[in-house]
Motif scaffolding. Structure first.
Motif, short mmCIF file in Angstrom:
data_model
loop_
_atom_site.label_atom_id
_atom_site.label_comp_id
_atom_site.label_asym_id
_atom_site.label_seq_id
_atom_site.Cartn_x
_atom_site.Cartn_y
_atom_site.Cartn_z
N SER A 96 7.75 -9.52 -6.47
CA SER A 96 6.63 -8.23 -6.38
C SER A 96 5.29 -8.97 -6.26
N LYS A 97 5.09 -9.90 -6.80
CA LYS A 97 3.62 -10.53 -6.86
C LYS A 97 3.45 -11.40 -5.42
N HIS A 98 4.20 -11.44 -4.67
CA HIS A 98 4.28 -12.19 -3.28
C HIS A 98 3.94 -11.00 -2.23
N ILE A 99 3.97 -9.69 -2.54
CA ILE A 99 3.60 -8.61 -1.45
C ILE A 99 2.13 -8.43 -1.54
N LYS A 100 1.65 -8.73 -0.46
CA LYS A 100 0.24 -8.44 -0.52
C LYS A 100 -0.42 -8.05 0.84
N GLY A 101 -0.09 -6.66 1.05
CA GLY A 101 -0.47 -6.11 2.14
C GLY A 101 0.18 -6.40 3.30
N SER A 119 21.32 -7.68 -0.10
CA SER A 119 19.75 -7.34 0.04
C SER A 119 18.96 -8.00 1.22
N LYS A 120 19.61 -8.20 2.33
CA LYS A 120 19.19 -8.89 3.26
C LYS A 120 17.83 -8.12 4.00
N VAL A 121 16.66 -8.65 4.13
CA VAL A 121 15.58 -8.16 4.75
C VAL A 121 15.95 -8.49 6.20
N ASP A 122 15.54 -7.24 7.11
CA ASP A 122 15.43 -7.36 8.43
C ASP A 122 14.32 -7.01 9.21
N GLN A 123 14.19 -7.15 10.31
CA GLN A 123 13.04 -6.69 11.11
C GLN A 123 12.95 -5.11 11.02
N TRP A 124 11.92 -4.77 10.59
CA TRP A 124 11.32 -3.30 10.66
C TRP A 124 11.94 -2.71 9.22
N ASP A 125 11.99 -3.58 8.38
CA ASP A 125 12.30 -3.16 6.94
C ASP A 125 10.74 -2.80 6.70
N VAL A 126 10.80 -2.10 5.38
CA VAL A 126 9.38 -1.89 4.62
C VAL A 126 9.74 -2.23 3.28
N ILE A 127 9.09 -3.29 2.89
CA ILE A 127 9.32 -3.69 1.37
C ILE A 127 8.28 -3.23 0.52
N PHE A 182 2.75 -2.23 -3.99
CA PHE A 182 2.21 -2.74 -2.61
C PHE A 182 3.40 -2.82 -1.84
N CYS A 183 2.86 -2.75 -0.44
CA CYS A 183 3.97 -2.55 0.53
C CYS A 183 3.96 -3.95 1.68
N TYR A 184 4.91 -4.20 2.45
CA TYR A 184 4.70 -4.94 3.61
C TYR A 184 5.75 -4.55 4.48
N ILE A 185 5.27 -4.83 5.82
CA ILE A 185 6.45 -4.34 7.16
C ILE A 185 6.88 -5.65 7.53
N GLU A 186 8.16 -5.78 7.71
CA GLU A 186 8.54 -7.03 8.25
C GLU A 186 8.63 -6.88 9.80
N ARG A 187 7.69 -7.64 10.35
CA ARG A 187 7.75 -7.50 11.92
C ARG A 187 8.48 -8.52 12.72
N ASN A 188 8.84 -9.62 11.97
CA ASN A 188 9.69 -10.84 12.72
C ASN A 188 11.12 -10.51 12.86
N ALA A 189 11.67 -10.99 13.83
CA ALA A 189 12.88 -10.69 14.37
C ALA A 189 13.96 -11.74 13.48
N ILE A 190 13.33 -12.78 13.09
CA ILE A 190 14.02 -13.90 12.19
C ILE A 190 13.50 -13.85 11.02
N LYS A 210 6.65 1.77 11.12
CA LYS A 210 5.26 1.71 10.88
C LYS A 210 4.67 2.87 10.40
N TRP A 211 5.37 4.08 10.71
CA TRP A 211 4.80 5.35 10.14
C TRP A 211 4.88 5.40 8.59
N LEU A 212 6.13 4.89 8.11
CA LEU A 212 6.16 4.60 6.63
C LEU A 212 5.30 3.78 6.07
N PHE A 213 5.18 2.38 6.70
CA PHE A 213 4.03 1.60 6.09
C PHE A 213 2.66 2.17 6.00
N TYR A 214 2.20 2.95 7.06
CA TYR A 214 0.95 3.46 7.00
C TYR A 214 0.95 4.75 5.91
N TYR A 215 2.15 5.69 6.14
CA TYR A 215 2.06 6.60 5.15
C TYR A 215 1.84 6.32 3.61
#
Length: 422
Positions: free
Chosen positions: A63-68, A91-99, A109-117, A137-142
């Motif tokens: 949790s503490k590593h999520i910074k915008g 619990s694998k994180v993939d591209q276009w997940d929102v954490i 705090f939220c983060y959007i994963e844009r990277n493919a790898i 992106k909508w969820l992240f900005y919402y």
């Protein structure tokens, strides 16, 4: 900035007939309120285990590593490949997940994963799996908007240690347009601003790295035996001018705090009545260094202090005895040798609050270079710090613009005319 100004001209305000009533008040006609587990392909969370830390492995993000818009991978500890594989099975994180951070100081705090790898595992965070760029992106900005923050805030429980359950994340209400073209147009505007911010930030990081490289080359690689072995206190004054903001409750102070450092080096403007403890005075061309948890380097060069600036007493304030040493002091305190020295000497009653004595900082050892060398270094790096300072100002302006647009576009109070005409 010019392109963004032109975008403003394409905005219009909808009429009252364009709204529908919901439990969250009026929302635009054609929008809907739906649960997160209906909006997303899947909602899950990270591991609840505590895998053993290893020297070489893959990062474990908590949790503490999520910074915008960024994940603080640099300060995450590493786990073995076996533990990593066990975690990502569920619990694998993939591209276009929102954490979403689920617990602690950064809860919500939220983060959007844009990277493919993606090559990190997660713990104590929720994962909204959208499988779709626009939906992500909508969820992240919402979740950054006032409505989204309030909805998320309402799900928090706990007082000293706030947290959000996975069940609450799954049933979170999300307000979104039914037409993905509307979502796409809005998030494109907001993303374009964030892309400019990212570009400026990367430029600043490059300039910082360049300054650090100059410092290492000129004062470590090319160090001379003839340079005097001395202490940091011979080149810098430790400045401790105490200020009591509460004594002037209606005065606005520019407050340099640890949270403001962590969130883009942006001092907060606060009334004296809102600052409950004594602070140190801050002036231009001083350098601040945090004595709290020094393993995470927090060194802040104050290029231009605004009138009546103060800082947390967790920061120690240093000022060059000679002007030529201003930049040298900043890069010296940022050096890995200083970070390692302070980190190894830190102590405290809990692992999360380790401090060093201010005296330890003032007595740091160094080889004092000759003045010609320092002047040459100052000439090179003063321009870098000025450029970084300018970048920070532009970033703050863009953030202000983005936040203004964010609140209006995400609740539908302002629409893009291009969408209305489509």
């Amino acid at each position: 900035m010019k392109e963004l100004s032109q975008t403003f001209l394409k905005l219009w305000r909808p009429q009252m007939s364009d709204w529908i009533e919901t439990e969250y008040g009026l929302i635009p006609f054609g929008w809907e309120v739906l649960k997160a587990d209906k909006y997303c392909h899947k909602v899950t969370d990270g591991t609840h285990d505590s895998p053993k830390q290893v020297a070489n492995g893959l990062p474990l993000i908590t949790s503490k590593h999520i910074k915008g818009r960024e994940i603080d991978i640099e300060n995450a500890y590493h786990i073995s490949l076996d533990d990593y594989n066990k975690i990502i099975r569920r619990s694998k994180v993939d591209q276009w997940d929102v954490i979403v951070s689920m617990i602690g100081e950064y809860c919500g705090f939220c983060y959007i994963e844009r990277n493919a790898i993606v090559e990190y595992a997660v713990k104590n965070v929720g994962i909204y799996k959208t499988l779709d760029e626009v939906k992500a992106k909508w969820l992240f900005y919402y979740l950054q908007s006032k409505t989204g923050r309030n909805v998320l805030e309402a799900q928090k429980t706990g007082t000293s240690q706030p947290y959000i359950t996975l069940g609450s994340l799954r049933k979170l209400d999300i307000i979104a347009p039914k037409d993905p073209q509307i979502s796409s147009a809005i998030t494109e505007v907001l993303s374009s601003i964030d892309d400019k911010i990212d570009l400026l930030q990367r430029n600043s990081n490059t300039l910082e790295s360049l300054g650090e490289t100059f410092f290492k080359q000129m004062f470590i690689v090319e160090a001379q035996d003839s340079w005097e072995q001395t202490s940091f206190s011979t080149i810098a004054n430790h400045v401790k001018v105490s200020i009591n903001p509460a004594a002037n409750p209606n005065q606005i102070y520019h407050h340099y705090s640890l949270p403001s450092y962590d969130h883009g080096k942006q001092p907060k403007h606060e009334f004296g009545s809102a600052i409950l403890s004594n602070k140190y005075q801050v002036r231009s061309n001083q350098t601040l260094i945090s004595k709290l948890n020094p393993g995470t380097s927090r060194v802040w060069y104050i290029h231009e202090a605004e009138n009546i600036s103060v800082c947390s007493t967790e920061f120690q304030v240093f000022e060059a005895k000679e002007d030529a040493f201003r930049e040298y002091i900043y890069f010296f305190l940022k050096s890995s040798d200083v970070t390692d020295t302070l980190s190894s000497a830190a102590s405290g009653t809990s692992g999360s609050h380790q401090r060093v004595s201010p005296d330890l900082i003032t007595n740091l050892g160094l080889r004092r270079p000759d003045n010609l060398k320092v002047s040459a270094f100052s000439e090179r790096t003063a321009l870098l710090l000025a450029k970084i300072n300018n970048n920070i100002k532009q970033i703050h302006q863009l953030e202000s613009l983005r936040d203004t647009l964010l609140s209006k576009l995400m609740n539908g109070s302002v629409k893009l005319t291009e969408m209305a005409e489509a």
